[in-house]
Write an enzyme that holds these catalytic residues in place. Structure first.
Site, PDB file in Angstrom:
ATOM      1  N   ASP A  67       0.900  -1.115  -0.041  1.00 55.50           N
ATOM      2  CA  ASP A  67      -0.001   0.032   0.131  1.00 55.50           C
ATOM      3  C   ASP A  67       0.912   1.199  -0.063  1.00 55.50           C
ATOM      4  OD1 ASP A  67       1.105  -0.563   2.533  1.00 55.50           O
ATOM      5  OD2 ASP A  67      -1.100  -0.604   3.517  1.00 55.50           O
ATOM      6  N   ASN A 136      -7.566  -2.588  14.305  1.00 56.49           N
ATOM      7  CA  ASN A 136      -8.808  -3.186  13.842  1.00 56.49           C
ATOM      8  C   ASN A 136      -8.989  -4.092  13.037  1.00 56.49           C
ATOM      9  OD1 ASN A 136      -7.936  -1.885  11.602  1.00 56.49           O
ATOM     10  ND2 ASN A 136      -9.393  -0.231  11.513  1.00 56.49           N
ATOM     11  N   HIS A 138      -7.157  -4.491  10.082  1.00 59.64           N
ATOM     12  CA  HIS A 138      -6.746  -4.380   8.830  1.00 59.64           C
ATOM     13  C   HIS A 138      -5.516  -5.011   8.248  1.00 59.64           C
ATOM     14  CE1 HIS A 138      -4.861  -0.026   9.909  1.00 59.64           C
ATOM     15  NE2 HIS A 138      -3.834  -0.833   9.379  1.00 59.64           N
ATOM     16  N   GLU A 143      -9.571  -1.860   5.540  1.00 64.43           N
ATOM     17  CA  GLU A 143     -10.285  -1.289   6.597  1.00 64.43           C
ATOM     18  C   GLU A 143     -11.673  -2.372   6.777  1.00 64.43           C
ATOM     19  OE1 GLU A 143      -8.712   0.284   8.534  1.00 64.43           O
ATOM     20  OE2 GLU A 143      -8.086   2.315   8.138  1.00 64.43           O
TER      21      GLU A 143
HETATM   22  C1  GLP Z   1      -0.291   0.636   8.633  1.00 61.77           C
HETATM   23  C2  GLP Z   1      -0.002  -0.438   7.450  1.00 61.77           C
HETATM   24  C3  GLP Z   1      -0.034  -1.900   7.696  1.00 61.77           C
HETATM   25  C4  GLP Z   1       0.340  -2.372   8.954  1.00 61.77           C
HETATM   26  C5  GLP Z   1      -0.160  -1.430  10.041  1.00 61.77           C
HETATM   27  C6  GLP Z   1       0.294  -1.782  11.439  1.00 61.77           C
HETATM   28  O1  GLP Z   1      -1.885   0.706   8.703  1.00 61.77           O
HETATM   29  N1  GLP Z   1      -0.643   0.023   6.165  1.00 61.77           N
HETATM   30  O2  GLP Z   1       0.365  -2.597   6.598  1.00 61.77           O
HETATM   31  O3  GLP Z   1       0.104  -3.737   9.269  1.00 61.77           O
HETATM   32  O4  GLP Z   1       0.071   0.085   9.872  1.00 61.77           O
HETATM   33  O5  GLP Z   1       1.405  -0.931  11.733  1.00 61.77           O
HETATM   34  P1  GLP Z   1       2.541  -1.285  13.107  1.00 61.77           P
HETATM   35  O6  GLP Z   1       3.167  -2.533  12.526  1.00 61.77           O
HETATM   36  O7  GLP Z   1       3.245  -0.129  13.208  1.00 61.77           O
HETATM   37  O8  GLP Z   1       1.501  -1.595  14.146  1.00 61.77           O
END
Ligand code: GLP
Length: 235
Positions: A67, A136, A138, A143
């Site tokens: 993404d 959540n 995702h 989402e």
């Molecule tokens: C963002 C990214 C996800 C990632 C998430 C969790 O939303 N788009 O790909 O998994 O953050 O991030 P973290 O690993 O910092 O908790």
């Protein structure tokens, strides 16, 4: 699902790097799906170490990132392209023209999403997709929703995601509200999936992902239907 619980972040990063390294060692020209977020940083550091020790060669792989924020240029330190350069690409011998991150700056977002989806399929599909998970549920930026989106698409980020991302910005207004993300269908087409989840604050969503009902309200729950998923969790 193969669910591995480890003691700490270091163990998670080492075990994740072993799985990624063995994929690349088995298939020199593997198609890798990479992820951003704080969780995989240690894994990337391990991969860099294996490269510097002469064990891993990235020269024939191709990578597709999950993404990118919409409206954020690659020069912005918060862009996911910038993150990948900083945390992996600039430290290993991956060919720059074989690293793909969706563009967040395309004037026609739908055309960019279609182009990205097509490129992944043209490359033969992702061999190993690395994932983090949002609080959540995702994955990528898919989402909670009323349906599982099939393909790469433009999303409005959930309020909780915007709040979680606010830690990277001075003010809430600066936090991107939209992103381009691989769809759930895109992720499910990967031959193998490796999901990393660190910390007590993710324990509840990991439980729902593994044991809860399969529902687009918990996007990661769809992984129960994938035949080759490994979840590494730090408790
Ligand atoms: C963002 C990214 C996800 C990632 C998430 C969790 O939303 N788009 O790909 O998994 O953050 O991030 P973290 O690993 O910092 O908790």
């Amino acid at each position: 699902m193969n669910h591995i619980v480890v003691k700490n972040y270091e163990d998670m990063s080492k075990q994740a790097a072993v799985i990624i390294a063995s994929q690349i060692l088995r298939k020199k020209n593997a198609i890798m799906g990479f992820a951003t977020g704080s969780t995989p940083i240690g894994t990337y550091q391990e991969l860099i170490r294996l490269y510097k020790e002469g064990i891993l060669d990235f020269s024939a792989i191709t990578s597709f990132n999950l993404d990118e924020y919409y409206g954020v240029p690659v020069t912005d330190t918060n862009s996911y392209r910038y993150f990948m350069e900083e945390n992996l690409f600039s430290h290993v011998n991956i060919r720059k023209d074989a690293t793909f991150v969706p563009s967040g700056m395309a004037s026609d977002a739908q055309a960019e999403c279609d182009r990205y989806e097509e490129m992944i399929q043209q490359a033969g599909g992702v061999d190993l997709q690395l994932l983090g998970i949002g609080h959540n549920g995702h994955i990528g930026f898919n989402e909670p929703d009323s349906h599982f989106p099939a393909r790469t698409h433009l999303v409005e980020l959930a309020q909780s995601t915007i709040e979680a991302n606010a830690r990277f910005y001075k003010t809430r207004d600066e936090v991107p509200k939209k992103a381009v993300t691989m769809g759930i269908g895109t992720i499910m087409k990967a031959k193998s999936v490796l999901l990393l989840a660190g910390g007590k604050d993710k324990a509840d969503i990991v439980e729902k992902t593994i044991k809860g009902p399969i529902t687009p309200a918990v996007p990661a729950s769809i992984l129960q239907l994938h035949q080759d998923v490994t979840i590494i969790q730090v408790l």
